[in-house]
Design a protein around this motif. Structure first.
Motif, PDB file in Angstrom:
ATOM      1  N   ALA A 125      70.376  44.765  77.897  1.00  0.00           N
ATOM      2  CA  ALA A 125      69.918  43.541  78.521  1.00  0.00           C
ATOM      3  C   ALA A 125      70.542  43.353  79.762  1.00  0.00           C
ATOM      4  O   ALA A 125      69.889  43.256  80.804  1.00  0.00           O
ATOM      5  CB  ALA A 125      69.576  42.338  77.539  1.00  0.00           C
ATOM      6  N   GLU A 126      71.817  43.387  79.882  1.00  0.00           N
ATOM      7  CA  GLU A 126      72.633  43.017  81.073  1.00  0.00           C
ATOM      8  C   GLU A 126      72.429  44.329  82.058  1.00  0.00           C
ATOM      9  O   GLU A 126      72.304  43.951  83.358  1.00  0.00           O
ATOM     10  CB  GLU A 126      73.954  42.986  80.714  1.00  0.00           C
ATOM     11  CG  GLU A 126      74.737  41.944  81.655  1.00  0.00           C
ATOM     12  CD  GLU A 126      76.182  41.859  81.441  1.00  0.00           C
ATOM     13  OE1 GLU A 126      76.393  41.532  80.061  1.00  0.00           O
ATOM     14  OE2 GLU A 126      76.971  41.890  81.965  1.00  0.00           O
ATOM     15  N   GLU A 176      72.844  43.120  73.686  1.00  0.00           N
ATOM     16  CA  GLU A 176      73.357  42.429  74.773  1.00  0.00           C
ATOM     17  C   GLU A 176      73.776  43.277  76.145  1.00  0.00           C
ATOM     18  O   GLU A 176      73.234  42.726  77.142  1.00  0.00           O
ATOM     19  CB  GLU A 176      74.833  41.702  74.488  1.00  0.00           C
ATOM     20  CG  GLU A 176      74.349  40.507  73.520  1.00  0.00           C
ATOM     21  CD  GLU A 176      75.793  40.096  72.883  1.00  0.00           C
ATOM     22  OE1 GLU A 176      75.624  39.123  72.040  1.00  0.00           O
ATOM     23  OE2 GLU A 176      76.899  40.400  73.404  1.00  0.00           O
ATOM     24  N   GLY A 213      69.876  46.359  82.053  1.00  0.00           N
ATOM     25  CA  GLY A 213      68.441  45.909  82.581  1.00  0.00           C
ATOM     26  C   GLY A 213      68.262  45.046  83.431  1.00  0.00           C
ATOM     27  O   GLY A 213      67.416  45.339  84.723  1.00  0.00           O
ATOM     28  N   LYS A 214      69.067  43.834  83.531  1.00  0.00           N
ATOM     29  CA  LYS A 214      68.908  43.001  84.545  1.00  0.00           C
ATOM     30  C   LYS A 214      69.472  43.529  86.006  1.00  0.00           C
ATOM     31  O   LYS A 214      68.626  43.377  87.158  1.00  0.00           O
ATOM     32  CB  LYS A 214      69.885  41.761  84.239  1.00  0.00           C
ATOM     33  CG  LYS A 214      69.275  40.384  84.063  1.00  0.00           C
ATOM     34  CD  LYS A 214      70.133  39.365  83.889  1.00  0.00           C
ATOM     35  CE  LYS A 214      70.720  38.565  85.061  1.00  0.00           C
ATOM     36  NZ  LYS A 214      71.744  37.420  84.409  1.00  0.00           N
ATOM     37  N   TRP A 215      70.317  44.296  85.799  1.00  0.00           N
ATOM     38  CA  TRP A 215      71.111  45.191  86.750  1.00  0.00           C
ATOM     39  C   TRP A 215      70.090  45.993  87.630  1.00  0.00           C
ATOM     40  O   TRP A 215      69.712  46.115  88.789  1.00  0.00           O
ATOM     41  CB  TRP A 215      72.250  45.622  87.010  1.00  0.00           C
ATOM     42  CG  TRP A 215      73.117  46.295  87.981  1.00  0.00           C
ATOM     43  CD1 TRP A 215      74.055  45.803  88.690  1.00  0.00           C
ATOM     44  CD2 TRP A 215      72.963  47.831  88.282  1.00  0.00           C
ATOM     45  NE1 TRP A 215      74.227  46.693  89.517  1.00  0.00           N
ATOM     46  CE2 TRP A 215      73.767  47.868  89.483  1.00  0.00           C
ATOM     47  CE3 TRP A 215      72.198  48.742  87.905  1.00  0.00           C
ATOM     48  CZ2 TRP A 215      73.906  48.846  89.883  1.00  0.00           C
ATOM     49  CZ3 TRP A 215      72.218  50.163  88.674  1.00  0.00           C
ATOM     50  CH2 TRP A 215      73.139  49.920  89.733  1.00  0.00           C
ATOM     51  N   LYS A 270      66.795  46.209  87.412  1.00  0.00           N
ATOM     52  CA  LYS A 270      65.874  45.561  87.781  1.00  0.00           C
ATOM     53  C   LYS A 270      65.605  45.371  89.315  1.00  0.00           C
ATOM     54  O   LYS A 270      65.137  45.410  90.267  1.00  0.00           O
ATOM     55  CB  LYS A 270      65.336  44.388  87.225  1.00  0.00           C
ATOM     56  CG  LYS A 270      64.467  44.500  86.076  1.00  0.00           C
ATOM     57  CD  LYS A 270      63.693  43.344  85.631  1.00  0.00           C
ATOM     58  CE  LYS A 270      62.808  43.584  84.297  1.00  0.00           C
ATOM     59  NZ  LYS A 270      63.733  43.561  83.212  1.00  0.00           N
ATOM     60  N   LYS A 271      67.339  44.875  89.741  1.00  0.00           N
ATOM     61  CA  LYS A 271      67.462  44.792  91.070  1.00  0.00           C
ATOM     62  C   LYS A 271      67.901  45.952  91.818  1.00  0.00           C
ATOM     63  O   LYS A 271      67.613  45.940  92.890  1.00  0.00           O
ATOM     64  CB  LYS A 271      68.617  43.676  91.053  1.00  0.00           C
ATOM     65  CG  LYS A 271      68.194  42.365  90.938  1.00  0.00           C
ATOM     66  CD  LYS A 271      69.436  41.353  91.310  1.00  0.00           C
ATOM     67  CE  LYS A 271      70.416  41.229  89.941  1.00  0.00           C
ATOM     68  NZ  LYS A 271      71.689  40.319  89.954  1.00  0.00           N
ATOM     69  N   GLU A 330      63.618  47.869  78.905  1.00  0.00           N
ATOM     70  CA  GLU A 330      64.112  46.929  79.420  1.00  0.00           C
ATOM     71  C   GLU A 330      65.500  47.152  79.990  1.00  0.00           C
ATOM     72  O   GLU A 330      65.670  46.574  81.217  1.00  0.00           O
ATOM     73  CB  GLU A 330      64.229  45.684  78.505  1.00  0.00           C
ATOM     74  CG  GLU A 330      62.981  44.626  78.062  1.00  0.00           C
ATOM     75  CD  GLU A 330      62.721  43.997  79.277  1.00  0.00           C
ATOM     76  OE1 GLU A 330      63.330  42.983  80.010  1.00  0.00           O
ATOM     77  OE2 GLU A 330      61.541  44.330  79.963  1.00  0.00           O
ATOM     78  N   ALA A 331      66.126  48.102  79.608  1.00  0.00           N
ATOM     79  CA  ALA A 331      67.368  48.506  80.116  1.00  0.00           C
ATOM     80  C   ALA A 331      67.165  49.332  81.468  1.00  0.00           C
ATOM     81  O   ALA A 331      68.249  49.656  82.112  1.00  0.00           O
ATOM     82  CB  ALA A 331      68.396  49.232  79.206  1.00  0.00           C
ATOM     83  N   ALA A 372      69.186  44.482  96.487  1.00  0.00           N
ATOM     84  CA  ALA A 372      68.513  43.459  95.657  1.00  0.00           C
ATOM     85  C   ALA A 372      67.803  42.383  96.351  1.00  0.00           C
ATOM     86  O   ALA A 372      66.725  42.186  95.700  1.00  0.00           O
ATOM     87  CB  ALA A 372      69.881  42.697  95.042  1.00  0.00           C
ATOM     88  N   ASP A 420      77.370  44.164  91.629  1.00  0.00           N
ATOM     89  CA  ASP A 420      76.186  43.515  92.150  1.00  0.00           C
ATOM     90  C   ASP A 420      76.194  43.721  93.642  1.00  0.00           C
ATOM     91  O   ASP A 420      75.222  43.111  94.204  1.00  0.00           O
ATOM     92  CB  ASP A 420      76.372  41.882  91.881  1.00  0.00           C
ATOM     93  CG  ASP A 420      75.679  41.939  90.187  1.00  0.00           C
ATOM     94  OD1 ASP A 420      74.787  42.756  90.133  1.00  0.00           O
ATOM     95  OD2 ASP A 420      76.097  40.955  89.696  1.00  0.00           O
TER      96      ASP A 420
END
Ligand code: H79
Length: 435
Positions: free
Chosen positions: A326-327, A323, A329-331, A333-334, A73-74, A391, A426
């Protein structure tokens, strides 16, 4: 005479260079005292006292599928678990010692479960194996600067048989290379003082490893410790030179080059807080945006990042780490496109951030707003095919503003009103060059 096989090397290194991001896991008995994996040495704890953790060890929450999912996920592509750390406790069912997880309350071969879990998530499997072993009676005790008993003359080395230790160590390496399927990374740790290279019978060891695991990627610590580059970089490769340089708790300022000035493979291993093994009182975790920047930094310098987690005694990765993973991973993905398969940009680092590159794509990571349009140092207007946000794919115009009329060749990107926060990661833009 050893001959370095460049072709075989490049072939086995391909996935690893593309992956760029992996998870290091430090876990063992030392999760119980919870003061880091060096606790037995730092506090000079006698073996008998350390045994209480062996008696107690019972990681009821151990679930490597959870670890592997968190890594995946990361956006991590590989994992490296401490099969055995310096304390000598084995997370695998070694037939050469009783000091192993199968002989504790938990009674499981944790490495076996780990390798299955990692493969099930589609990640590459790595194992860490300590060259030091503070449990083995034939490993140097008194006088060895790392050993818990270094200052205790009752543990003099006189009647120790280091050859017997080497046989033990080689036997265990054979076990992990035989009993757990195809391994992708083998991470030896570490050489110091006179204990390096042939002192480990490293040529023989590597010959065996390569026979059992032809494509496994090996670090360089059979000949150096974290600060050294090793013989591949020096241009006189030994049979045990290893495949990548392994800077520890640092990112090399200019990447790493060999004596001929050619970039070579490296991987920075870095903790999230200030310990490798679980440390109950260490809450100083680097914020996720900082960790993302460290990853970008590694890639922009042609290296990998192996980011560590230290699960607790029950087998849970600390909440702070979860935590952050996960953060990240969110980055990823984009913006993962600017990481995987990417490397050095080959242009000057801009003031506002960093640049990674994949083929004709230059990925500018914009960490702070510039005043006026974004300068793209090293890029000429006429070279640009297009500029896009990574992104979203949204178009970014090449600036036509009068403010940089003094720069007839250097291109500027017009981000308009798009604000970049001071701590921002971002804004990643893809400057696509004409082929
Ligand atoms: O497994 C992790 C570390 O335990 C091991 N390598 C990484 C991947 C390692 N880190 N440092 N060293 C080995 C070299 C020894 C450093 C030391 Fe210290 C300085 C030992 C005693 C003083 C660091 C600080 C460890 C304990 C205190």
């Amino acid at each position: 005479m050893y001959k370095f096989d460049r072709e075989a090397y490049d072939r086995r290194m391909e996935w690893y260079r593309d992956a760029r991001f992996g998870m290091f896991i430090h876990w063992g008995l030392y999760a119980i005292p919870a003061r880091g994996e060096w606790v037995r040495s730092i506090e000079q704890i006698p073996k008998e006292d350390y045994m209480k953790y062996f008696e107690e060890f019972n990681p009821v929450d151990f679930d490597p599928r959870k670890w592997a999912k968190a890594a995946k996920e990361a956006g991590m592509k590989y994992m490296v678990l401490t099969a055995k750390h310096h304390d000598g406790f084995c997370l695998f069912d070694s037939q050469y010692t009783d000091f192993k997880s199968t002989n504790t309350k938990c009674g499981r071969d944790l490495v076996a479960e780990y390798v299955d879990a990692v493969r099930a998530e589609g990640l590459k499997v790595g194992l860490y194996f300590s060259l030091l072993d503070w449990f083995h009676d034939d490993f140097p005790h008194y006088g060895d600067r790392n050993h818990p008993m270094r200052n205790n003359p009752a543990y003099k080395n006189d009647d120790r048989d280091f050859d017997r230790y080497l046989t033990y160590m080689h036997n265990q390496v054979r076990e992990i290379c035989t009993n757990y399927g195809k391994l992708d990374v083998l991470w030896f740790d570490f050489s110091y003082d006179t204990l390096r290279g042939e002192a480990w019978k490293a040529t023989e060891l590597i010959k065996m490893v390569r026979k059992l695991q032809p494509d496994v990627i090996i670090d360089n610590r059979l000949e150096v410790s974290g600060e050294g580059y090793g013989s591949l970089a020096a241009g006189n490769p030994t049979p045990y030179h290893g495949d990548f340089v392994s800077p520890e708790q640092m990112i090399p300022p200019n990447g790493i080059q060999d004596v001929n000035g050619n970039d070579i493979a490296w991987e920075s291993c870095v903790t999230m807080n200030n310990h490798w093994g679980y440390c109950a009182n260490d809450h100083f975790f680097k914020p996720a945006p900082m960790l993302i920047k460290k990853l970008v930094e590694c890639v922009s310098k042609g290296g990998n990042l192996l980011l560590n987690v230290g699960p607790d005694a029950r087998g849970n990765i600390p909440e702070e780490s979860i935590e952050r993973l996960a953060e990240i991973g969110k980055w990823m993905k984009k913006n993962g496109e600017s990481i995987y398969g990417c490397g050095k940009a080959g242009i000057e680092k801009p003031d506002f951030g960093r640049v990674t590159r994949h083929g004709n794509h230059l990925y500018f990571h914009v960490y702070e707003n510039t005043v006026g349009p974004l300068p793209l140092p090293g890029v000429k207007k006429e070279e640009i095919q297009a500029i896009r946000y990574v992104a979203t794919g949204a178009e970014i115009p090449v600036s036509t503003s009068w403010v940089h009329s003094d720069y007839p060749t250097m291109a500027f990107a017009d981000l308009g009103e798009d604000p970049v926060l001071p701590d921002g990661v971002d804004t990643v833009i893809d400057v696509i060059l004409k082929k």
